[in-house]
Write a protein that holds these residues in place. Structure first.
Motif, PDB file in Angstrom:
ATOM      1  N   HIS A 257      -6.597  -5.161  -8.860  1.00  0.00           N
ATOM      2  CA  HIS A 257      -5.455  -4.387  -8.388  1.00  0.00           C
ATOM      3  C   HIS A 257      -4.469  -4.140  -9.525  1.00  0.00           C
ATOM      4  CE1 HIS A 257      -5.700  -5.988  -3.922  1.00  0.00           C
ATOM      5  NE2 HIS A 257      -6.863  -5.532  -4.371  1.00  0.00           N
TER       6      HIS A 257
ATOM      7  N   LEU B  55      -6.393  -2.689  -0.087  1.00  0.00           N
ATOM      8  CA  LEU B  55      -5.151  -3.101   0.561  1.00  0.00           C
ATOM      9  C   LEU B  55      -5.098  -2.742   2.043  1.00  0.00           C
ATOM     10  CD1 LEU B  55      -2.325  -2.443  -2.067  1.00  0.00           C
ATOM     11  CD2 LEU B  55      -3.385  -4.600  -1.410  1.00  0.00           C
ATOM     12  N   VAL B  56      -5.414  -1.499   2.387  1.00  0.00           N
ATOM     13  CA  VAL B  56      -5.337  -1.091   3.792  1.00  0.00           C
ATOM     14  C   VAL B  56      -6.320  -1.872   4.660  1.00  0.00           C
ATOM     15  CG1 VAL B  56      -5.727   0.819   5.392  1.00  0.00           C
ATOM     16  CG2 VAL B  56      -4.357   1.181   3.329  1.00  0.00           C
TER      17      VAL B  56
ATOM     18  N   ALA C 111       0.831  -1.205   0.000  1.00  0.00           N
ATOM     19  CA  ALA C 111       0.000   0.000   0.000  1.00  0.00           C
ATOM     20  C   ALA C 111       0.865   1.254   0.000  1.00  0.00           C
ATOM     21  CB  ALA C 111      -0.925  -0.013   1.210  1.00  0.00           C
TER      22      ALA C 111
ATOM     23  N   LEU D  34       3.493   0.289   5.837  1.00  0.00           N
ATOM     24  CA  LEU D  34       3.077   1.253   4.803  1.00  0.00           C
ATOM     25  C   LEU D  34       4.052   2.423   4.731  1.00  0.00           C
ATOM     26  CD1 LEU D  34      -0.512   2.500   4.081  1.00  0.00           C
ATOM     27  CD2 LEU D  34       1.345   4.151   4.332  1.00  0.00           C
TER      28      LEU D  34
ATOM     29  N   VAL E 150      -5.706   1.082  -2.962  1.00  0.00           N
ATOM     30  CA  VAL E 150      -5.055   1.130  -1.648  1.00  0.00           C
ATOM     31  C   VAL E 150      -6.083   1.339  -0.537  1.00  0.00           C
ATOM     32  CG1 VAL E 150      -3.512   2.488  -0.182  1.00  0.00           C
ATOM     33  CG2 VAL E 150      -2.817   1.911  -2.502  1.00  0.00           C
TER      34      VAL E 150
END
Length: 270
Positions: free
Chosen positions: A131, A238-239, A51, A255, A234
């Protein structure tokens, strides 16, 4: 430093760059041949790192050059980046709504998009493929922009972007292959599905390079579009995935490291 790649056309450069990112995804997926599972903290840290890389690449490699290009072309500096950035996010939002997919770590009942009878493996691959579309596009656009001889876009910057995207693709390969392996899928099939998620990157990269090669005025929009799509991935995927198992601090620190690494790569090579 980059004479070896400058002899090729931008489309070929984009193909090489995105093939590299696909290979790194395959290396991540290949970990299933070594172990049946990866420690959740390690996986969350890798997702956090990914990320950070994508956030830094979105600004240093895409948005900042887009703003400079818009200024150089006599446009209102913030208009093309703002339009392109929002369009990239809206594009990913729309694809999310029409394509069934399942994020790693979630039960199949929480699959997003239209209801389907597709298997879990297919839904996982589709999630990571989402992604990888903006990632491949970003690399292709970067190489295509460098070919125009614009100071804000260099071969070094495009190479740095490809390296950064490649680094963060490793955990994506792991994130697809490992859950399948834990569920009893064979090593070979788990690896196959893991690497398959990134096969779209060379396609997106070549298309991105072809587009900007034929439409120089659209460069600021194209770079910003890729940035918006990456930031959307992201924040939306992802986060949350990195923090799903309660390792928020670890994922956040990773990160920060990923952002720093990508920033260094871009400044040093670009």
């Amino acid at each position: 430093m980059f004479e070896w790649i400058e002899q090729y056309t931008p489309v070929t450069q984009a193909f090489f760059g995105t093939t590299f990112t696909w290979v790194v995804t395959a290396l991540g997926a290949a970990t299933v041949f070594l172990t049946r599972s990866v420690n959740q903290k390690v996986l969350d840290a890798m997702l956090g790192f990914a990320a950070g890389v994508m956030l830094a690449a979105s600004f240093w490699s895409l948005l900042a050059p887009a703003i400079d290009m818009a200024t150089r072309q006599g446009m209102t500096p913030w208009v093309p980046p703002a339009i392109g950035f929002m369009a990239g996010g809206l594009f990913l939002w729309g694809v999310d709504k029409v394509l069934p997919h399942l994020h790693p770590g979630l039960p199949i009942e929480e699959a997003e998009g239209p209801q389907t009878t597709w298997r879990r493996a297919t839904l996982l691959v589709l999630a990571i493929t989402l992604h990888n579309i903006p990632e491949g596009l970003a690399v292709g656009v970067a190489f295509g922009a460098a070919a125009h001889g614009i100071p804000e876009a260099s071969i070094g910057g495009a190479v740095a972007l490809a390296i950064g995207i490649g680094l963060q693709n490793f955990p994506e390969g792991v994130a697809v292959a490992m859950p399948l392996r834990r569920e009893g899928v064979s090593r070979l099939k788990s690896f196959w599905y893991g690497q398959l998620s990134a096969i779209v990157e060379p396609v997106a990269g070549v298309l991105g390079a072809l587009f900007v090669m034929s439409a120089r005025p659209a460069l600021p929009y194209a770079l910003s579009f890729a940035a918006g799509a990456m930031v959307y991935v992201v924040v939306e995927e992802l986060v949350p995935e990195a923090q799903l198992s309660g390792n928020a601090d670890l994922a956040t620190n990773a990160l920060m490291v990923g952002f720093t690494v990508m920033m260094i790569l871009d400044v040093a090579l670009g």
